[in-house]
Design a protein around this motif. Structure first.
Motif, PDB file in Angstrom:
ATOM      1  N   LYS A  72      42.297  36.438  34.830  1.00 12.75           N
ATOM      2  CA  LYS A  72      42.864  37.678  35.533  1.00 12.75           C
ATOM      3  C   LYS A  72      41.922  38.666  36.108  1.00 12.75           C
ATOM      4  CE  LYS A  72      46.761  40.707  35.141  1.00 12.75           C
ATOM      5  NZ  LYS A  72      45.883  41.960  35.825  1.00 12.75           N
ATOM      6  N   ASP A  76      41.483  39.698  39.883  1.00 11.79           N
ATOM      7  CA  ASP A  76      41.922  41.010  40.306  1.00 11.79           C
ATOM      8  C   ASP A  76      40.564  41.676  40.984  1.00 11.79           C
ATOM      9  OD1 ASP A  76      44.344  40.924  39.331  1.00 11.79           O
ATOM     10  OD2 ASP A  76      44.063  41.899  37.400  1.00 11.79           O
ATOM     11  N   LEU A 232      48.464  44.754  42.792  1.00 15.61           N
ATOM     12  CA  LEU A 232      47.773  43.828  42.025  1.00 15.61           C
ATOM     13  C   LEU A 232      48.413  44.049  40.469  1.00 15.61           C
ATOM     14  CD1 LEU A 232      44.069  43.395  43.246  1.00 15.61           C
ATOM     15  CD2 LEU A 232      45.831  41.764  43.290  1.00 15.61           C
ATOM     16  N   LEU A 233      48.567  45.271  40.416  1.00 14.62           N
ATOM     17  CA  LEU A 233      48.848  45.924  38.908  1.00 14.62           C
ATOM     18  C   LEU A 233      50.284  46.417  38.642  1.00 14.62           C
ATOM     19  CD1 LEU A 233      45.533  48.086  38.409  1.00 14.62           C
ATOM     20  CD2 LEU A 233      46.023  45.680  37.745  1.00 14.62           C
ATOM     21  N   ASP A 237      50.533  46.952  33.040  1.00 17.00           N
ATOM     22  CA  ASP A 237      49.200  46.407  33.195  1.00 17.00           C
ATOM     23  C   ASP A 237      48.135  47.662  32.510  1.00 17.00           C
ATOM     24  OD1 ASP A 237      46.734  44.980  33.424  1.00 17.00           O
ATOM     25  OD2 ASP A 237      47.558  44.084  35.141  1.00 17.00           O
ATOM     26  N   THR A 239      44.962  47.275  33.041  1.00 15.64           N
ATOM     27  CA  THR A 239      43.736  47.039  33.673  1.00 15.64           C
ATOM     28  C   THR A 239      43.615  48.239  34.511  1.00 15.64           C
ATOM     29  OG1 THR A 239      44.197  44.588  33.681  1.00 15.64           O
ATOM     30  CG2 THR A 239      42.687  45.506  35.279  1.00 15.64           C
ATOM     31  N   LEU A 241      41.459  48.885  37.916  1.00 18.67           N
ATOM     32  CA  LEU A 241      40.644  48.486  39.013  1.00 18.67           C
ATOM     33  C   LEU A 241      39.777  49.599  39.908  1.00 18.67           C
ATOM     34  CD1 LEU A 241      43.272  45.877  40.685  1.00 18.67           C
ATOM     35  CD2 LEU A 241      41.268  45.516  39.500  1.00 18.67           C
ATOM     36  N   ALA A 305      36.965  45.291  37.673  1.00 22.36           N
ATOM     37  CA  ALA A 305      38.276  45.207  37.036  1.00 22.36           C
ATOM     38  C   ALA A 305      37.773  45.557  35.578  1.00 22.36           C
ATOM     39  CB  ALA A 305      38.992  43.684  36.963  1.00 22.36           C
ATOM     40  N   ILE A 418      49.598  35.101  41.035  1.00 25.91           N
ATOM     41  CA  ILE A 418      48.756  36.190  41.341  1.00 25.91           C
ATOM     42  C   ILE A 418      48.186  35.791  42.816  1.00 25.91           C
ATOM     43  CG2 ILE A 418      46.287  37.256  41.232  1.00 25.91           C
ATOM     44  CD1 ILE A 418      47.023  37.384  38.162  1.00 25.91           C
TER      45      ILE A 418
END
Length: 862
Positions: A72, A76, A232-233, A237, A239, A241, A305, A418
């Motif tokens: 992932k 990403d 994307l998020l 999430d 994460t 970016l 990421a 994704i």
């Protein structure tokens, strides 16, 4: 990276670790007690096997969780930078085209002749309205700046900027560059209040080749990055970016509280996921350079990421349609994405259980010989616990491996989701640009003049030249067609379509364009066969050219999207990929309409126009944008990711279902089903030998008899326990060349070499693979050898069997003598035991005679 160091952060592993740790303690205790008791109940080897298998299982579980997170993060980072680079590529075409704009040329020529004229309010109003039209269509820009060759700002859209004359070096670079444009990302006096301006610029030339000035397009960089990150998020999430410049400085961040702009981060190696530290916090991180698009490599930026280590393994939700636990386990049983080591885990757990079963079996044999001694009661308790531990071992490993298999499948499902979202976003973004192009080009004065009834040859030639220049900059079109109010083709951009000039367009859409209400309106065709595209299916974007006074349509421009080439490129770019960025073999990517018909495909596995019936239920769920599932298609299992179009910026879908589009990703997770052998079949669970291991009764009576049962092939046999010394593994069996067929070989037992016989051919039992002596792959059991002895002083010998049954106490009334026809001198049968009245399976147990085996095979009885 050592995944063992990360296991403490893998919260989903906690139940597995706890279960394995608990059973490991049981093994330790039972091993000690078994050694104290003797009686063949020493399970030291089984404990060691369990510990080794538990270590392998946990390491594999950790590796798969790590792989899921890594995949992932890598995806990403790669998607974020690639989508941005695609967008910037479009800008490189925009600046090239607007630098040729007739009105901008006219403004700069007037300024050279009389600077006071361009400051006239009428010029300012005219240019403001004209350039406002541009940014209203291309909303990725927040400013258009027109400068003289000396840096004087003649006109711009942004207000309240104090700079009147720029000293920025981009002006000189734009005037002299041999490249198609200049890309500037740094602080500049052109926009002093913007710390992160991204400006595309190029010189403006007169038709005679005279340098007139510079035009700049100011790109909404942070706004565009925010849209990419949001796509994307998910809100849950963790994460983060970022976009990093070539020096490693953060120039855009999805969470500035964690990773602020201007920060410098450690850049992991290519395709690597590493632990990095930033401001006292540990992150799993990866970085990805941009993949060049149409030869454009971008400014040397990369996507990074990061996810806080304490939240890295929180997991991602997968839609319910992905399948319940039982379904996913069934699919995993034949999946080719399960590592061979993992596929062997249930088999190895089965073997451990068999070892424990044999220990219990031998313990029961020992109980028979120790009848009446005080230790037998303790032995029975110990044997029961060992038996339970064997069953629990199998259960724990089964559940843990199921967890692992599901993790693998869910990881692939997440990747497909994704990738499908990326594919549809790239398409929506691309079509957004096409809607902008047609509307802006319809404002071009040279094209507008060409559709007037009194257009001269020079005017027509100039319009044709403009169309060719457009198409050279914007290569996504196969043709650009200019037509007048009657539908007559005035000019085309494609050299091979020049024959269209002068012909009339008979299609209904050419009339629809004449009814568009304003300059913001455009016509987009459905994805249908188009005569302007050689009869192939494509999208076409059209806008009306308007009279300068009345604003009424006086002609139209049609942009023929090169769908076959462009959609194929998009799908190839978004195919699922492995850790090294290589497209997964057999993966399928496609665009489909609301009925599931294939609009475009990345490979030939999905022919254009084919209707994918398995998508029907997914396409009916209007409320769901992202969906995933495991499906059967074309004779194998696939992980499916599907995402509906939701538009981009101002480009949104019509509410009519006919315009609905989806991206579909299919990741093969099994070989063709006719070639696939599920793990259940490989483990041969159909040969259920039922290791119930019922211990002998502590109180004997004259009406019962004890029988130790076992299996040869699929046949069920028994022996009197007093003739059995032990059951041992067949691993040490050595074949002896030149011996008769019934001799399986010999092995060492209690420091003596003993003969092992194989009676499978004699008792006429079905053989596995018709060869007793070759290793048989994919079986849940390992062969056993029963050590038999007719009396305490007799020479022992071995009997090769396929599995242990139970040791049971039976009623003597069920015992029958051997029928006369079976009682000849060669028979090995001692007696037959009829099934009990309440016995579910009505099978006869054949009791063998040790003495008859000795006699038949000429073995010494001692």
């Amino acid at each position: 990276m050592d995944v063992k160091q990360l296991m403490r952060h893998m919260h989903e592993l906690a139940p597995d670790i706890k279960r394995l740790s608990e059973i490991q303690t049981v093994y330790d205790n039972l091993t000690l007690l078994g050694q104290l008791l003797g009686a063949g109940t020493d399970i030291t080897k089984m404990r060691n096997d369990f510990n080794a298998l538990a270590d392998v299982l946990l390491e594999q579980l950790a590796s798969e969780h790590m792989k899921k997170v890594s995949s992932k993060l890598l995806s990403d980072a790669q998607i974020a930078i690639n989508v941005l680079i695609r967008n910037l590529y479009e800008r490189s075409a925009d600046i090239g085209f607007i630098a040729k704009d007739e009105l901008i040329k006219e403004l700069l020529l007037c300024h050279e002749q009389d600077q006071g004229v361009t400051r006239n309010i009428s010029w300012q109003i005219k240019m403001y309205g004209y350039l406002s039209e541009y940014v209203t269509k291309y909303t990725v820009y927040d400013d258009v700046i027109i400068l003289s060759s000396q840096g004087e700002i003649i006109h711009r859209l942004k207000e309240n900027i104090p700079t009147k004359r720029s000293q920025d070096r981009l002006i000189g670079e734009s005037l002299t560059t041999e490249q198609r444009f200049v890309e500037t990302f740094r602080t500049t006096d052109l926009d002093p209040l913007n710390p992160y301006p991204l400006i595309f610029s190029f010189r403006v030339m007169s038709d005679e080749g005279q340098t007139l000035g510079v035009v700049c397009l100011s790109f909404r960089f942070l706004d565009e990055c925010e849209k990419i990150f949001n796509s994307l998020l998910s809100p849950s999430d963790w994460t983060v970016l970022t976009i990093m410049d070539a020096s490693g400085q953060v120039i855009s961040s999805s969470d500035q509280h964690q990773i602020p702009l201007g920060a410098r981060l450690t850049r992991p190696a290519k395709h690597a996921v590493e632990v990095i530290r930033f401001r006292g916090r540990e992150y799993l991180s990866t970085a990805s350079a941009a993949t060049p698009y149409e030869g454009y490599v971008g400014p040397g930026w990369y996507g990074q990421a990061l996810v806080p280590l304490e939240h890295a393994f929180d997991g991602e939700a997968i839609s319910d349609e992905a399948g319940d636990r039982a379904t996913l386990c069934t699919v995993a049983a034949i999946s080719n994405v399960i590592h061979p080591t993992l596929r062997e885990t249930p088999l190895r757990a089965e073997w451990i259980q068999q070892e424990l079963n044999r220990a219990v079996w031998n313990g029961n044999i020992w109980l028979f010989s120790e009848e009446g001694k005080s230790s037998t009661q303790f032995a029975r308790v110990l044997l029961r616990e060992i038996g339970r531990t064997g069953s629990r071992t199998r259960s724990v490993f089964s559940e843990s491996t199921d967890n692992l298999f599901i993790t693998v499948i869910r990881s692939i499902l997440l990747a497909c989701t994704i990738r499908s979202a990326l594919a549809i976003e790239i398409l929506d973004r691309n079509l957004y640009e096409r809607s902008n192009d047609c509307r802006w080009w319809a404002l071009n004065p040279a094209l507008r003049d060409a559709v007037l009834p009194n257009a001269t040859a020079d005017t027509l030639h100039k319009a044709a030249t403009v169309l060719v220049e457009m198409n050279q900059l914007y290569t996504v079109y196969s043709n650009v067609v200019l037509f007048d109010q009657t539908g007559r083709v005035i000019a085309v951009s494609s050299p091979v379509a020049q024959g269209l000039t002068g012909h009339f367009l008979a299609e209904e859409w050419s009339k629809s364009v004449m009814n568009l209400p304003d300059t913001q309106s455009y016509y987009q065709s459905n994805f249908t066969e188009n005569a302007l595209y050689g009869g192939q299916k494509t999208y076409m974007f059209c806008a009306a050219l308007r009279d300068t006074q009345s604003s009424k349509p006086i002609g139209g421009i049609a942009l023929v999207f090169d769908a076959k080439v462009q959609l194929h490129k998009m799908l190839l770019e978004t195919l699922p990929r492995d850790e090294l960025g290589v497209a997964v073999e057999g993966a399928i990517a496609a665009y489909v309409d609301f009925e599931g018909r294939v609009l475009a495909s990345a490979n030939e596995l999905l022919p254009l126009g084919e209707r994918l019936t398995f998508l029907r239920d997914f396409l009916l769920r209007e409320e769901s944008v992202h969906q995933s599932a495991v499906i059967e298609f074309q004779g194998r299992f696939y992980a499916l990711g599907i995402c509906a179009s939701s538009g981009y910026r101002e480009y949104t879908q019509s509410e009519e279902l006919r315009s609905k589009r989806y991206a579909v990703m299919l990741y093969p997770i099994s070989d063709p089903l006719e070639q696939s052998k599920p793990m259940a079949a490989q483990l041969d669970v159909a040969r259920d030998f039922g290791f119930s291991n019922v211990s002998l009764s502590s109180k004997k009576n004259m009406h019962t008899a004890d029988i130790a049962t076992f299996y040869i092939g699929s046949s069920w046999f028994g022996l009197n326990p007093r003739f059995i010394v032990s059951a041992i593994d067949v691993a040490e069996l050595t074949p002896i060349p030149g011996c008769e067929g019934h001799i399986a070989g010999c092995l060492m037992f209690q420091q003596a070499a003993i003969t092992v016989v194989d009676i499978s051919g004699i008792v006429n039992s079905p053989l596995v693979e018709n060869d007793r002596r070759k290793p048989r792959s994919g079986m849940t059991f390992k062969n056993q050898v029963l050590i038999l002895q007719s009396s305490p002083t007799a020479t022992p010998f071995g009997l090769l069997i396929d599995g242990l049954g139970e040791i049971a106490e039976i009623d003597k009334s069920r015992v029958e003598a051997v029928p006369a026809m079976m009682a000849d001198g060669h028979s090995l049968i001692d007696s037959l035991i009829k099934p009990a009245e309440n016995q579910h399976e009505r099978r006869i147990l054949v009791v063998l005679s040790v003495e008859r085996m000795l006699s038949r095979f000429g073995l010494m009885s001692g």
